[in-house]
Design an enzyme around this catalytic site. Structure first.
Site, PDB file in Angstrom:
ATOM      1  N   LYS A 198     -22.304  12.623  14.642  1.00 27.26           N
ATOM      2  CA  LYS A 198     -23.352  11.680  14.214  1.00 27.26           C
ATOM      3  C   LYS A 198     -22.824  10.922  13.007  1.00 27.26           C
ATOM      4  O   LYS A 198     -21.954  11.424  12.293  1.00 27.26           O
ATOM      5  CB  LYS A 198     -24.627  12.447  13.809  1.00 27.26           C
ATOM      6  CG  LYS A 198     -25.892  11.634  13.948  1.00 27.26           C
ATOM      7  CD  LYS A 198     -26.419  11.710  15.362  1.00 27.26           C
ATOM      8  CE  LYS A 198     -27.612  10.826  15.584  1.00 27.26           C
ATOM      9  NZ  LYS A 198     -28.237  11.115  16.890  1.00 27.26           N
TER      10      LYS A 198
ATOM     11  N   ASP B 203     -28.854   4.779  17.086  1.00 22.85           N
ATOM     12  CA  ASP B 203     -29.900   5.745  16.735  1.00 22.85           C
ATOM     13  C   ASP B 203     -30.920   4.915  15.945  1.00 22.85           C
ATOM     14  O   ASP B 203     -30.963   3.680  16.116  1.00 22.85           O
ATOM     15  CB  ASP B 203     -29.309   6.909  15.914  1.00 22.85           C
ATOM     16  CG  ASP B 203     -30.242   8.116  15.840  1.00 22.85           C
ATOM     17  OD1 ASP B 203     -30.301   8.884  16.813  1.00 22.85           O
ATOM     18  OD2 ASP B 203     -30.948   8.300  14.816  1.00 22.85           O
TER      19      ASP B 203
HETATM   20  N1  GLU Z   1     -28.635   8.726  19.062  1.00 21.41           N
HETATM   21  C1  GLU Z   1     -28.882   9.146  20.414  1.00 21.41           C
HETATM   22  C2  GLU Z   1     -29.199  10.618  20.439  1.00 21.41           C
HETATM   23  O1  GLU Z   1     -29.844  11.105  19.526  1.00 21.41           O
HETATM   24  C3  GLU Z   1     -27.800   8.703  21.381  1.00 21.41           C
HETATM   25  C4  GLU Z   1     -26.419   9.165  21.129  1.00 21.41           C
HETATM   26  C5  GLU Z   1     -25.378   8.538  22.033  1.00 21.41           C
HETATM   27  O2  GLU Z   1     -25.729   7.826  22.958  1.00 21.41           O
HETATM   28  O3  GLU Z   1     -24.195   8.804  21.770  1.00 21.41           O
HETATM   29  O4  GLU Z   1     -28.891  11.330  21.356  1.00 21.41           O
END
Ligand code: GLU
Length: 450
Positions: A124, A164
Protein backbone atom coordinates in the site's frame (compact mmCIF):
# COMPACT_ATOMS: atom_id res chain seq x y z
CA UNK A 1 5.61 30.06 10.26
CA UNK A 2 7.86 28.06 12.58
CA UNK A 3 4.78 26.93 14.51
CA UNK A 4 3.12 25.69 11.36
CA UNK A 5 6.20 23.70 10.33
CA UNK A 6 6.51 22.19 13.80
CA UNK A 7 2.81 21.30 13.89
CA UNK A 8 3.09 19.52 10.54
CA UNK A 9 6.20 17.67 11.64
CA UNK A 10 4.50 16.60 14.85
CA UNK A 11 1.58 15.27 12.83
CA UNK A 12 3.74 13.15 10.55
CA UNK A 13 6.17 11.97 13.23
CA UNK A 14 4.12 11.39 16.35
CA UNK A 15 0.81 10.31 14.90
CA UNK A 16 -0.41 7.55 17.17
CA UNK A 17 -2.33 5.14 15.10
CA UNK A 18 -3.50 1.80 16.39
CA UNK A 19 -5.05 0.51 13.21
CA UNK A 20 -2.05 -1.71 12.37
CA UNK A 21 -2.17 -3.38 15.79
CA UNK A 22 -5.94 -3.72 15.46
CA UNK A 23 -5.60 -5.47 12.09
CA UNK A 24 -2.78 -7.75 13.26
CA UNK A 25 -4.53 -8.64 16.50
CA UNK A 26 -7.70 -9.70 14.65
CA UNK A 27 -5.74 -11.90 12.25
CA UNK A 28 -3.52 -13.53 14.88
CA UNK A 29 -6.50 -14.39 17.07
CA UNK A 30 -8.23 -16.00 14.11
CA UNK A 31 -5.13 -18.07 13.42
CA UNK A 32 -4.86 -19.67 16.86
CA UNK A 33 -6.53 -22.97 15.86
CA UNK A 34 -4.32 -23.42 12.83
CA UNK A 35 -0.91 -22.32 14.12
CA UNK A 36 -1.12 -24.58 17.15
CA UNK A 37 -1.74 -27.56 14.89
CA UNK A 38 1.30 -27.18 12.60
CA UNK A 39 4.81 -26.91 14.03
CA UNK A 40 6.23 -25.65 10.70
CA UNK A 41 4.74 -22.24 11.36
CA UNK A 42 6.90 -21.90 14.46
CA UNK A 43 9.98 -23.50 12.88
CA UNK A 44 9.88 -21.01 10.03
CA UNK A 45 8.80 -18.08 12.25
CA UNK A 46 5.91 -17.51 9.87
CA UNK A 47 3.86 -15.24 12.12
CA UNK A 48 6.78 -13.01 13.05
CA UNK A 49 7.80 -12.73 9.40
CA UNK A 50 4.24 -12.11 8.31
CA UNK A 51 3.71 -9.12 10.59
CA UNK A 52 7.00 -7.46 9.55
CA UNK A 53 6.92 -5.46 6.29
CA UNK A 54 9.60 -6.29 3.71
CA UNK A 55 10.33 -2.57 3.41
CA UNK A 56 8.87 0.84 4.17
CA UNK A 57 9.78 3.52 1.67
CA UNK A 58 9.29 7.19 2.51
CA UNK A 59 10.06 10.05 0.16
CA UNK A 60 9.66 13.80 -0.19
CA UNK A 61 7.18 15.14 -2.75
CA UNK A 62 7.79 18.77 -3.75
CA UNK A 63 5.54 20.60 -6.18
CA UNK A 64 4.32 24.11 -6.99
CA UNK A 65 0.66 25.06 -6.54
CA UNK A 66 -1.44 27.40 -8.73
CA UNK A 67 -0.31 30.43 -6.69
CA UNK A 68 3.32 29.48 -7.38
CA UNK A 69 3.85 28.47 -3.77
CA UNK A 70 6.18 25.53 -3.10
CA UNK A 71 4.37 22.64 -1.41
CA UNK A 72 5.90 19.68 0.41
CA UNK A 73 4.17 16.38 1.16
CA UNK A 74 5.26 12.98 2.44
CA UNK A 75 5.04 10.07 0.02
CA UNK A 76 5.12 6.41 1.06
CA UNK A 77 5.12 2.89 -0.32
CA UNK A 78 4.98 -0.08 2.01
CA UNK A 79 5.98 -3.35 0.35
CA UNK A 80 4.74 -5.83 2.88
CA UNK A 81 4.88 -9.32 1.42
CA UNK A 82 5.56 -10.67 -2.08
CA UNK A 83 5.40 -14.41 -1.44
CA UNK A 84 2.43 -14.94 -3.75
CA UNK A 85 3.34 -12.46 -6.49
CA UNK A 86 4.45 -8.88 -7.18
CA UNK A 87 3.55 -6.37 -4.46
CA UNK A 88 0.05 -5.09 -5.19
CA UNK A 89 -2.16 -2.52 -3.52
CA UNK A 90 -3.53 0.97 -3.88
CA UNK A 91 -2.32 4.50 -3.24
CA UNK A 92 -4.28 6.68 -0.84
CA UNK A 93 -4.12 10.49 -1.00
CA UNK A 94 -5.67 11.87 2.18
CA UNK A 95 -4.46 14.11 5.01
CA UNK A 96 -4.85 11.21 7.48
CA UNK A 97 -2.26 9.08 5.67
CA UNK A 98 0.65 8.02 7.86
CA UNK A 99 2.99 5.04 8.07
CA UNK A 100 0.68 3.49 10.68
CA UNK A 101 -2.42 3.66 8.49
CA UNK A 102 -0.54 2.37 5.44
CA UNK A 103 0.94 -0.52 7.45
CA UNK A 104 -2.56 -1.65 8.40
CA UNK A 105 -3.78 -1.32 4.82
CA UNK A 106 -0.76 -3.13 3.34
CA UNK A 107 -1.10 -5.92 5.91
CA UNK A 108 -4.80 -6.39 5.12
CA UNK A 109 -3.94 -6.37 1.42
CA UNK A 110 -1.75 -9.49 1.79
CA UNK A 111 -4.78 -11.47 2.98
CA UNK A 112 -7.26 -9.91 0.58
CA UNK A 113 -5.00 -10.61 -2.38
CA UNK A 114 -4.44 -14.16 -1.21
CA UNK A 115 -8.21 -14.75 -1.05
CA UNK A 116 -8.58 -13.83 -4.73
CA UNK A 117 -6.49 -16.91 -5.55
CA UNK A 118 -4.45 -14.75 -7.96
CA UNK A 119 -0.65 -14.30 -7.95
CA UNK A 120 -0.37 -10.96 -6.13
CA UNK A 121 1.46 -9.93 -2.95
CA UNK A 122 0.49 -7.15 -0.51
CA UNK A 123 1.46 -3.47 -0.50
CA UNK A 124 0.00 0.00 0.00
CA UNK A 125 1.17 3.55 -0.45
CA UNK A 126 0.08 7.12 -0.69
CA UNK A 127 0.54 10.60 0.64
CA UNK A 128 -0.81 13.08 3.17
CA UNK A 129 -1.66 15.29 0.15
CA UNK A 130 -5.28 16.51 0.31
CA UNK A 131 -6.89 16.48 -3.15
CA UNK A 132 -9.94 18.34 -1.82
CA UNK A 133 -10.16 21.84 -3.27
CA UNK A 134 -7.18 21.35 -5.60
CA UNK A 135 -7.39 22.27 -9.29
CA UNK A 136 -6.85 19.64 -12.01
CA UNK A 137 -3.45 21.17 -12.72
CA UNK A 138 -2.47 21.00 -9.06
CA UNK A 139 -3.49 17.34 -8.94
CA UNK A 140 -1.43 16.75 -12.08
CA UNK A 141 1.61 18.55 -10.71
CA UNK A 142 1.40 16.65 -7.45
CA UNK A 143 1.01 13.28 -9.22
CA UNK A 144 4.03 13.98 -11.45
CA UNK A 145 6.17 14.92 -8.45
CA UNK A 146 4.99 11.82 -6.57
CA UNK A 147 5.93 9.55 -9.48
CA UNK A 148 9.32 11.20 -9.84
CA UNK A 149 10.21 9.37 -6.63
CA UNK A 150 7.89 6.35 -6.73
CA UNK A 151 9.14 5.07 -10.11
CA UNK A 152 12.40 4.07 -8.44
CA UNK A 153 10.65 1.37 -6.44
CA UNK A 154 7.93 -0.09 -8.68
CA UNK A 155 7.77 -2.27 -11.80
CA UNK A 156 5.30 -4.47 -13.68
CA UNK A 157 6.85 -7.56 -12.04
CA UNK A 158 7.97 -5.80 -8.85
CA UNK A 159 5.19 -3.67 -7.43
CA UNK A 160 1.99 -2.53 -9.16
CA UNK A 161 0.16 0.32 -7.37
CA UNK A 162 -3.48 1.28 -8.03
CA UNK A 163 -6.08 3.66 -6.62
CA UNK A 164 -7.66 3.97 -3.18
CA UNK A 165 -9.24 6.91 -1.34
CA UNK A 166 -8.45 10.12 -3.28
CA UNK A 167 -6.89 8.27 -6.21
CA UNK A 168 -9.05 7.40 -9.22
CA UNK A 169 -8.53 7.03 -12.97
CA UNK A 170 -7.60 10.71 -13.36
CA UNK A 171 -4.76 10.48 -10.82
CA UNK A 172 -3.61 7.09 -12.12
CA UNK A 173 -3.56 8.61 -15.64
CA UNK A 174 -1.27 11.45 -14.52
CA UNK A 175 0.94 9.05 -12.56
CA UNK A 176 1.25 6.63 -15.46
CA UNK A 177 1.97 9.44 -17.93
CA UNK A 178 4.88 10.57 -15.78
CA UNK A 179 6.14 7.01 -15.31
CA UNK A 180 6.25 6.57 -19.10
CA UNK A 181 8.03 9.89 -19.61
CA UNK A 182 10.72 8.93 -17.12
CA UNK A 183 11.21 5.27 -18.01
CA UNK A 184 9.98 5.12 -21.65
CA UNK A 185 8.35 1.84 -20.66
CA UNK A 186 4.72 1.11 -21.57
CA UNK A 187 4.50 -1.88 -19.28
CA UNK A 188 1.24 -1.16 -17.44
CA UNK A 189 2.99 -0.63 -14.09
CA UNK A 190 -0.16 0.81 -12.48
CA UNK A 191 -3.66 -0.64 -12.50
CA UNK A 192 -6.84 1.38 -12.62
CA UNK A 193 -5.55 3.22 -15.69
CA UNK A 194 -8.03 5.03 -17.95
CA UNK A 195 -9.43 2.62 -20.55
CA UNK A 196 -7.93 4.72 -23.33
CA UNK A 197 -4.41 3.66 -22.39
CA UNK A 198 -4.18 0.25 -20.89
CA UNK A 199 -7.00 0.21 -18.34
CA UNK A 200 -9.45 -2.67 -17.98
CA UNK A 201 -13.16 -2.39 -18.56
CA UNK A 202 -15.02 -2.61 -15.24
CA UNK A 203 -12.02 -1.65 -13.07
CA UNK A 204 -13.76 1.54 -11.78
CA UNK A 205 -16.87 -0.46 -10.85
CA UNK A 206 -15.08 -3.62 -9.69
CA UNK A 207 -14.82 -3.09 -5.92
CA UNK A 208 -18.45 -2.03 -5.48
CA UNK A 209 -19.87 -4.58 -7.92
CA UNK A 210 -17.78 -7.29 -6.28
CA UNK A 211 -19.12 -6.34 -2.84
CA UNK A 212 -22.66 -6.89 -4.10
CA UNK A 213 -21.85 -10.16 -5.93
CA UNK A 214 -20.37 -11.37 -2.66
CA UNK A 215 -23.39 -10.17 -0.67
CA UNK A 216 -25.85 -11.85 -3.04
CA UNK A 217 -24.06 -15.18 -2.66
CA UNK A 218 -23.81 -14.85 1.12
CA UNK A 219 -27.52 -14.03 1.49
CA UNK A 220 -28.57 -16.81 -0.86
CA UNK A 221 -26.49 -19.50 0.85
CA UNK A 222 -26.90 -18.45 4.47
CA UNK A 223 -30.41 -16.97 4.59
CA UNK A 224 -32.05 -18.20 1.36
CA UNK A 225 -32.73 -14.55 0.65
CA UNK A 226 -32.11 -12.22 -2.30
CA UNK A 227 -31.49 -8.47 -2.43
CA UNK A 228 -34.67 -7.84 -4.41
CA UNK A 229 -36.87 -5.29 -2.66
CA UNK A 230 -34.60 -5.01 0.41
CA UNK A 231 -33.67 -1.72 2.08
CA UNK A 232 -29.92 -1.30 2.33
CA UNK A 233 -27.84 1.29 4.16
CA UNK A 234 -24.56 2.42 2.62
CA UNK A 235 -21.95 4.81 4.02
CA UNK A 236 -19.50 6.76 1.90
CA UNK A 237 -19.95 8.47 -1.45
CA UNK A 238 -16.69 7.65 -3.19
CA UNK A 239 -15.90 5.08 -5.84
CA UNK A 240 -16.70 2.02 -3.71
CA UNK A 241 -19.96 3.42 -2.31
CA UNK A 242 -21.22 4.65 -5.70
CA UNK A 243 -20.69 1.31 -7.42
CA UNK A 244 -22.03 -0.67 -4.47
CA UNK A 245 -25.20 1.44 -4.69
CA UNK A 246 -25.34 1.00 -8.46
CA UNK A 247 -25.10 -2.79 -8.29
CA UNK A 248 -27.53 -3.00 -5.35
CA UNK A 249 -30.01 -1.11 -7.51
CA UNK A 250 -29.36 -3.51 -10.42
CA UNK A 251 -30.27 -6.33 -8.03
CA UNK A 252 -33.55 -4.61 -7.11
CA UNK A 253 -32.53 -3.38 -3.64
CA UNK A 254 -33.38 0.11 -2.36
CA UNK A 255 -30.44 2.06 -0.94
CA UNK A 256 -31.60 4.56 1.64
CA UNK A 257 -28.38 6.21 2.88
CA UNK A 258 -24.96 7.44 1.82
CA UNK A 259 -22.53 9.86 3.46
CA UNK A 260 -19.40 11.98 3.20
CA UNK A 261 -17.05 13.38 5.83
CA UNK A 262 -19.50 16.21 6.61
CA UNK A 263 -22.87 14.50 6.71
CA UNK A 264 -25.35 11.81 5.71
CA UNK A 265 -28.18 11.65 3.19
CA UNK A 266 -31.31 9.65 3.95
CA UNK A 267 -33.56 9.19 0.93
CA UNK A 268 -36.59 7.02 1.64
CA UNK A 269 -37.28 6.70 -2.11
CA UNK A 270 -33.83 5.29 -2.77
CA UNK A 271 -30.60 7.19 -3.47
CA UNK A 272 -30.66 8.89 -6.87
CA UNK A 273 -27.43 7.75 -8.49
CA UNK A 274 -27.42 10.37 -11.19
CA UNK A 275 -27.47 13.16 -8.60
CA UNK A 276 -24.88 11.37 -6.46
CA UNK A 277 -22.52 10.88 -9.40
CA UNK A 278 -22.80 14.53 -10.40
CA UNK A 279 -21.61 15.52 -6.92
CA UNK A 280 -19.12 12.79 -6.17
CA UNK A 281 -18.29 10.79 -9.33
CA UNK A 282 -14.71 10.62 -10.70
CA UNK A 283 -13.06 11.91 -7.53
CA UNK A 284 -15.21 15.07 -7.40
CA UNK A 285 -15.52 16.53 -3.92
CA UNK A 286 -18.75 18.58 -3.86
CA UNK A 287 -20.56 18.40 -0.51
CA UNK A 288 -23.45 15.93 -0.19
CA UNK A 289 -25.55 18.75 1.24
CA UNK A 290 -26.30 19.66 -2.42
CA UNK A 291 -28.13 16.36 -2.87
CA UNK A 292 -31.15 17.96 -1.24
CA UNK A 293 -31.08 20.83 -3.76
CA UNK A 294 -31.95 18.23 -6.40
CA UNK A 295 -34.08 15.96 -4.19
CA UNK A 296 -35.83 18.19 -1.60
CA UNK A 297 -37.70 15.24 -0.07
CA UNK A 298 -34.40 13.68 1.10
CA UNK A 299 -32.97 14.41 4.55
CA UNK A 300 -29.45 15.72 5.22
CA UNK A 301 -27.98 15.09 8.66
CA UNK A 302 -24.90 17.16 9.44
CA UNK A 303 -22.18 15.18 11.15
CA UNK A 304 -22.07 17.41 14.21
CA UNK A 305 -25.85 17.16 14.63
CA UNK A 306 -25.66 13.40 15.11
CA UNK A 307 -24.84 12.09 18.64
CA UNK A 308 -21.14 11.55 19.33
CA UNK A 309 -19.84 8.05 18.73
CA UNK A 310 -22.50 7.12 16.19
CA UNK A 311 -23.07 7.55 12.47
CA UNK A 312 -26.40 8.64 10.95
CA UNK A 313 -26.03 6.23 8.01
CA UNK A 314 -26.77 3.35 10.42
CA UNK A 315 -29.73 4.90 12.18
CA UNK A 316 -32.52 3.78 9.81
CA UNK A 317 -34.08 0.30 9.61
CA UNK A 318 -32.43 -1.79 6.92
CA UNK A 319 -32.01 -5.42 5.90
CA UNK A 320 -28.29 -5.11 5.13
CA UNK A 321 -25.60 -2.53 5.84
CA UNK A 322 -22.60 -1.78 3.62
CA UNK A 323 -19.93 0.40 5.26
CA UNK A 324 -18.03 1.76 2.25
CA UNK A 325 -16.24 4.86 3.56
CA UNK A 326 -13.18 4.30 5.75
CA UNK A 327 -11.64 2.46 8.71
CA UNK A 328 -13.45 2.27 12.06
CA UNK A 329 -16.53 4.16 10.87
CA UNK A 330 -19.07 1.69 12.29
CA UNK A 331 -18.90 1.65 16.10
CA UNK A 332 -20.45 -0.44 18.86
CA UNK A 333 -23.21 2.17 19.22
CA UNK A 334 -23.99 1.86 15.51
CA UNK A 335 -24.02 -1.93 15.78
CA UNK A 336 -26.52 -1.69 18.64
CA UNK A 337 -28.74 0.63 16.59
CA UNK A 338 -28.58 -1.60 13.51
CA UNK A 339 -29.37 -4.72 15.52
CA UNK A 340 -32.23 -2.92 17.28
CA UNK A 341 -33.61 -2.12 13.84
CA UNK A 342 -33.37 -5.74 12.71
CA UNK A 343 -30.33 -5.76 10.40
CA UNK A 344 -29.54 -9.24 9.04
CA UNK A 345 -26.16 -8.77 7.36
CA UNK A 346 -23.22 -6.37 7.37
CA UNK A 347 -20.91 -6.51 4.36
CA UNK A 348 -17.77 -4.36 4.42
CA UNK A 349 -16.97 -2.40 1.25
CA UNK A 350 -14.22 -0.33 2.88
CA UNK A 351 -11.08 -1.67 4.56
CA UNK A 352 -11.73 -2.47 8.25
CA UNK A 353 -14.68 -0.04 8.65
CA UNK A 354 -16.17 -1.94 11.60
CA UNK A 355 -14.61 -1.67 15.06
CA UNK A 356 -13.68 -4.96 16.83
CA UNK A 357 -16.40 -4.43 19.49
CA UNK A 358 -19.05 -3.94 16.80
CA UNK A 359 -17.91 -7.10 14.97
CA UNK A 360 -18.13 -9.12 18.21
CA UNK A 361 -21.66 -7.88 18.79
CA UNK A 362 -22.84 -8.69 15.26
CA UNK A 363 -21.40 -12.16 15.53
CA UNK A 364 -22.85 -12.88 18.95
CA UNK A 365 -26.28 -11.63 17.82
CA UNK A 366 -26.25 -13.85 14.73
CA UNK A 367 -25.94 -11.01 12.21
CA UNK A 368 -23.98 -12.20 9.16
CA UNK A 369 -20.73 -10.26 9.09
CA UNK A 370 -18.45 -10.26 6.03
CA UNK A 371 -15.01 -8.63 6.40
CA UNK A 372 -13.69 -6.24 3.75
CA UNK A 373 -10.68 -8.36 2.93
CA UNK A 374 -13.12 -10.91 1.48
CA UNK A 375 -16.05 -8.77 0.35
CA UNK A 376 -14.11 -5.94 -1.29
CA UNK A 377 -11.47 -8.07 -3.02
CA UNK A 378 -13.15 -7.56 -6.41
CA UNK A 379 -11.24 -4.32 -6.99
CA UNK A 380 -7.82 -5.82 -6.68
CA UNK A 381 -8.96 -8.93 -8.59
CA UNK A 382 -9.86 -6.82 -11.62
CA UNK A 383 -6.55 -4.99 -11.15
CA UNK A 384 -4.87 -8.35 -11.64
CA UNK A 385 -6.99 -8.89 -14.77
CA UNK A 386 -5.66 -5.54 -15.98
CA UNK A 387 -2.09 -6.75 -15.35
CA UNK A 388 -2.85 -9.90 -17.38
CA UNK A 389 -4.29 -7.88 -20.26
CA UNK A 390 -1.27 -5.54 -20.26
CA UNK A 391 1.22 -8.41 -20.14
CA UNK A 392 -0.41 -10.13 -23.12
CA UNK A 393 -1.23 -6.85 -24.95
CA UNK A 394 -4.90 -7.85 -25.08
CA UNK A 395 -8.22 -6.17 -24.28
CA UNK A 396 -10.94 -8.26 -22.70
CA UNK A 397 -14.60 -7.41 -23.29
CA UNK A 398 -16.91 -6.26 -20.50
CA UNK A 399 -18.73 -9.59 -20.18
CA UNK A 400 -15.54 -11.54 -19.78
CA UNK A 401 -14.32 -9.29 -16.95
CA UNK A 402 -17.74 -9.23 -15.29
CA UNK A 403 -18.09 -13.01 -15.45
CA UNK A 404 -14.62 -13.57 -14.01
CA UNK A 405 -15.25 -10.99 -11.26
CA UNK A 406 -18.48 -12.58 -10.14
CA UNK A 407 -16.88 -16.05 -10.24
CA UNK A 408 -14.05 -14.85 -7.99
CA UNK A 409 -16.46 -13.27 -5.50
CA UNK A 410 -18.60 -16.40 -5.29
CA UNK A 411 -15.48 -18.48 -4.92
CA UNK A 412 -14.19 -16.30 -2.06
CA UNK A 413 -17.48 -16.68 -0.23
CA UNK A 414 -17.41 -20.48 -0.64
CA UNK A 415 -13.80 -20.74 0.42
CA UNK A 416 -14.15 -18.71 3.61
CA UNK A 417 -17.46 -20.33 4.58
CA UNK A 418 -15.94 -23.77 4.12
CA UNK A 419 -12.73 -22.91 5.96
CA UNK A 420 -14.70 -21.51 8.90
CA UNK A 421 -16.65 -24.75 9.10
CA UNK A 422 -13.55 -26.90 8.80
CA UNK A 423 -12.00 -25.15 11.82
CA UNK A 424 -15.13 -25.29 13.95
CA UNK A 425 -15.97 -21.59 13.44
CA UNK A 426 -19.07 -22.00 11.31
CA UNK A 427 -20.48 -18.67 10.05
CA UNK A 428 -17.49 -16.79 11.43
CA UNK A 429 -16.40 -15.27 8.12
CA UNK A 430 -13.65 -13.24 9.80
CA UNK A 431 -11.88 -16.38 10.98
CA UNK A 432 -12.69 -18.17 7.72
CA UNK A 433 -11.15 -15.35 5.67
CA UNK A 434 -8.07 -14.98 7.85
CA UNK A 435 -7.33 -18.71 7.98
CA UNK A 436 -7.96 -19.36 4.27
CA UNK A 437 -5.82 -16.38 3.26
CA UNK A 438 -3.06 -17.24 5.71
CA UNK A 439 -2.72 -20.85 4.58
CA UNK A 440 -1.88 -19.85 1.02
CA UNK A 441 0.65 -17.18 2.03
CA UNK A 442 2.26 -19.31 4.75
CA UNK A 443 2.72 -22.25 2.39
CA UNK A 444 4.52 -20.01 -0.10
CA UNK A 445 6.69 -18.51 2.64
CA UNK A 446 7.75 -21.96 3.81
CA UNK A 447 8.53 -23.10 0.27
CA UNK A 448 10.62 -20.06 -0.63
CA UNK A 449 12.85 -20.43 2.44
CA UNK A 450 14.26 -17.66 4.57
N1 GLU B 1 -7.16 0.02 -2.99
C1 GLU B 1 -7.90 -1.13 -3.42
C2 GLU B 1 -8.02 -2.11 -2.28
O1 GLU B 1 -8.15 -1.70 -1.15
C3 GLU B 1 -7.40 -1.71 -4.73
C4 GLU B 1 -6.00 -2.18 -4.78
C5 GLU B 1 -5.53 -2.58 -6.16
O2 GLU B 1 -6.32 -2.62 -7.08
O3 GLU B 1 -4.32 -2.86 -6.26
O4 GLU B 1 -8.05 -3.30 -2.46
Amino acid sequence: MVDKILANLEKSNCAIDNTFLQAVSEVLHSLEPIVNGDSRYETYAILERLVTPDRIIQFKVQWVDDQNRVQINNGYRIQFNNSLGPYKGGLRFHPSVSIGVLKFLAFEQIFKNSLTGLPIGGAKGGSDFDPKGKSDFEIMKFCRAFMRELHLYIGARIDVPAGDIGVGAREIGFLYGEYKRITRSYDGVLSGKPYAFGGSLLRPQATGYGVVYFAAELLKEELHESLEGKSCAVSGAGNVAIHTIEKLEHFGAKVITCSDSEGTIYDSRGIDLKVLKELKGDERHASLIHYIDAIPSAVYIKKEDYPQGGHAAWSYPCFAAFPCATQNELSLIDAQTLIGNGVRAVIEGANMPTTPEAIDLFQSEGVLFAPGKAANAGGVAVSEFEMSQNASMEKWDFNKVDRKLSEIMRHIYKRIALTAKEYGRERNFVDGANIAAFKRVAEAMILEGV
